[in-house]
Design a protein around this motif. Sequence first.
Motif, PDB file in Angstrom:
ATOM      1  N   PHE A  96       0.825  -0.988   0.093  1.00 49.66           N
ATOM      2  CA  PHE A  96       0.033  -0.039   0.095  1.00 49.66           C
ATOM      3  C   PHE A  96       0.756   1.042   0.163  1.00 49.66           C
ATOM      4  CE2 PHE A  96      -2.874  -3.182   1.559  1.00 49.66           C
ATOM      5  CZ  PHE A  96      -3.995  -2.920   1.186  1.00 49.66           C
ATOM      6  N   GLY A  97       0.280   2.186  -0.514  1.00 48.40           N
ATOM      7  CA  GLY A  97       0.920   3.561  -0.584  1.00 48.40           C
ATOM      8  C   GLY A  97      -0.022   4.787   0.143  1.00 48.40           C
ATOM      9  N   ARG A  98       0.401   5.773   0.582  1.00 48.09           N
ATOM     10  CA  ARG A  98      -0.153   6.805   1.119  1.00 48.09           C
ATOM     11  C   ARG A  98      -1.031   7.554   0.029  1.00 48.09           C
ATOM     12  NH1 ARG A  98       0.389  11.694   5.176  1.00 48.09           N
ATOM     13  NH2 ARG A  98       1.522  10.019   6.643  1.00 48.09           N
ATOM     14  N   ASP A  99      -2.297   7.790   0.256  1.00 51.87           N
ATOM     15  CA  ASP A  99      -3.032   8.277  -0.883  1.00 51.87           C
ATOM     16  C   ASP A  99      -3.807   9.596  -0.166  1.00 51.87           C
ATOM     17  OD1 ASP A  99      -4.255   8.215  -3.201  1.00 51.87           O
ATOM     18  OD2 ASP A  99      -6.163   7.200  -2.630  1.00 51.87           O
ATOM     19  N   GLY A 100      -3.059  10.560   0.282  1.00 50.14           N
ATOM     20  CA  GLY A 100      -3.955  11.720   0.957  1.00 50.14           C
ATOM     21  C   GLY A 100      -3.293  12.349   2.273  1.00 50.14           C
ATOM     22  N   ALA A 101      -3.759  13.240   2.875  1.00 47.99           N
ATOM     23  CA  ALA A 101      -3.260  13.850   4.103  1.00 47.99           C
ATOM     24  C   ALA A 101      -3.781  13.151   5.319  1.00 47.99           C
ATOM     25  CB  ALA A 101      -3.698  15.281   3.929  1.00 47.99           C
ATOM     26  N   GLU A 102      -2.824  13.252   6.044  1.00 47.78           N
ATOM     27  CA  GLU A 102      -3.245  12.575   7.609  1.00 47.78           C
ATOM     28  C   GLU A 102      -4.601  13.220   8.181  1.00 47.78           C
ATOM     29  OE1 GLU A 102      -0.571  11.200  11.137  1.00 47.78           O
ATOM     30  OE2 GLU A 102      -0.695  13.202  11.282  1.00 47.78           O
ATOM     31  N   PHE A 103      -5.443  12.465   8.859  1.00 44.19           N
ATOM     32  CA  PHE A 103      -6.681  12.825   9.360  1.00 44.19           C
ATOM     33  C   PHE A 103      -6.723  12.307  10.728  1.00 44.19           C
ATOM     34  CE2 PHE A 103      -8.014   9.409   6.972  1.00 44.19           C
ATOM     35  CZ  PHE A 103      -8.677   8.817   7.742  1.00 44.19           C
ATOM     36  N   VAL A 104      -7.588  13.057  11.336  1.00 40.36           N
ATOM     37  CA  VAL A 104      -8.085  12.540  12.894  1.00 40.36           C
ATOM     38  C   VAL A 104      -9.385  11.888  12.901  1.00 40.36           C
ATOM     39  CG1 VAL A 104      -7.930  12.952  15.351  1.00 40.36           C
ATOM     40  CG2 VAL A 104      -6.256  13.767  13.884  1.00 40.36           C
ATOM     41  N   GLU A 105      -9.353  10.756  13.285  1.00 35.66           N
ATOM     42  CA  GLU A 105     -10.773   9.726  13.517  1.00 35.66           C
ATOM     43  C   GLU A 105     -10.704   9.140  15.015  1.00 35.66           C
ATOM     44  OE1 GLU A 105     -13.716   6.968  11.177  1.00 35.66           O
ATOM     45  OE2 GLU A 105     -11.659   6.819  10.409  1.00 35.66           O
ATOM     46  N   ASP A 106     -11.776   9.575  15.554  1.00 35.53           N
ATOM     47  CA  ASP A 106     -11.851   9.091  17.118  1.00 35.53           C
ATOM     48  C   ASP A 106     -10.663   9.387  17.781  1.00 35.53           C
ATOM     49  OD1 ASP A 106     -14.602   8.307  16.868  1.00 35.53           O
ATOM     50  OD2 ASP A 106     -13.859   6.539  15.597  1.00 35.53           O
ATOM     51  N   GLY A 107     -10.078  10.438  17.589  1.00 29.66           N
ATOM     52  CA  GLY A 107      -8.944  10.746  18.434  1.00 29.66           C
ATOM     53  C   GLY A 107      -7.580  10.305  17.971  1.00 29.66           C
ATOM     54  N   ILE A 108      -7.730   9.359  16.655  1.00 29.10           N
ATOM     55  CA  ILE A 108      -6.248   8.642  16.325  1.00 29.10           C
ATOM     56  C   ILE A 108      -5.980   9.010  15.298  1.00 29.10           C
ATOM     57  CG2 ILE A 108      -5.465   6.536  15.939  1.00 29.10           C
ATOM     58  CD1 ILE A 108      -7.799   5.281  17.931  1.00 29.10           C
ATOM     59  N   PRO A 109      -4.744   9.520  14.696  1.00 26.89           N
ATOM     60  CA  PRO A 109      -4.265   9.945  13.476  1.00 26.89           C
ATOM     61  C   PRO A 109      -4.462   8.618  12.505  1.00 26.89           C
ATOM     62  CG  PRO A 109      -2.452  10.476  15.087  1.00 26.89           C
ATOM     63  CD  PRO A 109      -3.713   9.755  15.817  1.00 26.89           C
ATOM     64  N   HIS A 110      -4.866   9.056  11.562  1.00 24.47           N
ATOM     65  CA  HIS A 110      -4.951   7.833  10.133  1.00 24.47           C
ATOM     66  C   HIS A 110      -4.538   8.512   8.801  1.00 24.47           C
ATOM     67  CE1 HIS A 110      -8.050   6.365  12.977  1.00 24.47           C
ATOM     68  NE2 HIS A 110      -7.759   5.148  12.119  1.00 24.47           N
ATOM     69  N   VAL A 111      -4.148   7.636   7.932  1.00 26.50           N
ATOM     70  CA  VAL A 111      -3.683   8.241   6.685  1.00 26.50           C
ATOM     71  C   VAL A 111      -4.449   7.298   5.556  1.00 26.50           C
ATOM     72  CG1 VAL A 111      -1.295   9.020   7.325  1.00 26.50           C
ATOM     73  CG2 VAL A 111      -1.588   6.549   6.746  1.00 26.50           C
ATOM     74  N   PRO A 112      -4.978   7.754   4.565  1.00 25.88           N
ATOM     75  CA  PRO A 112      -5.584   6.898   3.482  1.00 25.88           C
ATOM     76  C   PRO A 112      -4.532   6.449   2.688  1.00 25.88           C
ATOM     77  CG  PRO A 112      -5.605   9.432   3.125  1.00 25.88           C
ATOM     78  CD  PRO A 112      -5.093   9.196   4.334  1.00 25.88           C
ATOM     79  N   MET A 113      -4.734   5.107   2.382  1.00 27.34           N
ATOM     80  CA  MET A 113      -3.738   4.267   1.818  1.00 27.34           C
ATOM     81  C   MET A 113      -4.320   3.601   0.695  1.00 27.34           C
ATOM     82  SD  MET A 113      -1.139   2.947   4.656  1.00 27.34           S
ATOM     83  CE  MET A 113       0.386   3.073   3.405  1.00 27.34           C
TER      84      MET A 113
END
Length: 143
Positions: free
Chosen positions: A122-139
């Motif tokens: 997998f590769g990153r596919d966008g900017a980091e975002f926070v969901e339910d207080g946890i940082p996520h990255v779309p991949m």
Amino acid sequence: MLVRSAPLSAVPPVTLYAVLRLRQDVFVLEQQCLYPDLDGRDLEPGAVHYWAEADDGAVLGTLRALDEGGGVVRVGRVATATSARGTGVAAALVQAVLAATRGPVVLDAQSHLEGWYERLGFGRDGAEFVEDGIPHVPMRLTR
């Protein structure tokens, strides 16, 4: 370990209970995220549930694969029992989804797992975002 998959209607009730319990244990209790895990997407016609079983039938890990349309599959709700972490359970589940699909696969990874998903292709596919207080990255994994 055995990896199995089925639509929700074909998951044995005791297994379904164990899968849902594992998701609650990991996401709600361990990660302290109060969110509607039972969001209706498990019931969608294209949803496929994957789980890994120990020799005694205990559920070691789980994830769900959702049909996002246009041939795109979304992996989510990836959870591994504490006792099975670091043993390849989650990787086996993700690889089972990849073996069963032909098009792009997307997911929202917790940011600290970005490198782990990169090792699976997998590769990153966008900017980091926070969901339910946890940082996520779309991949995304495109084939």
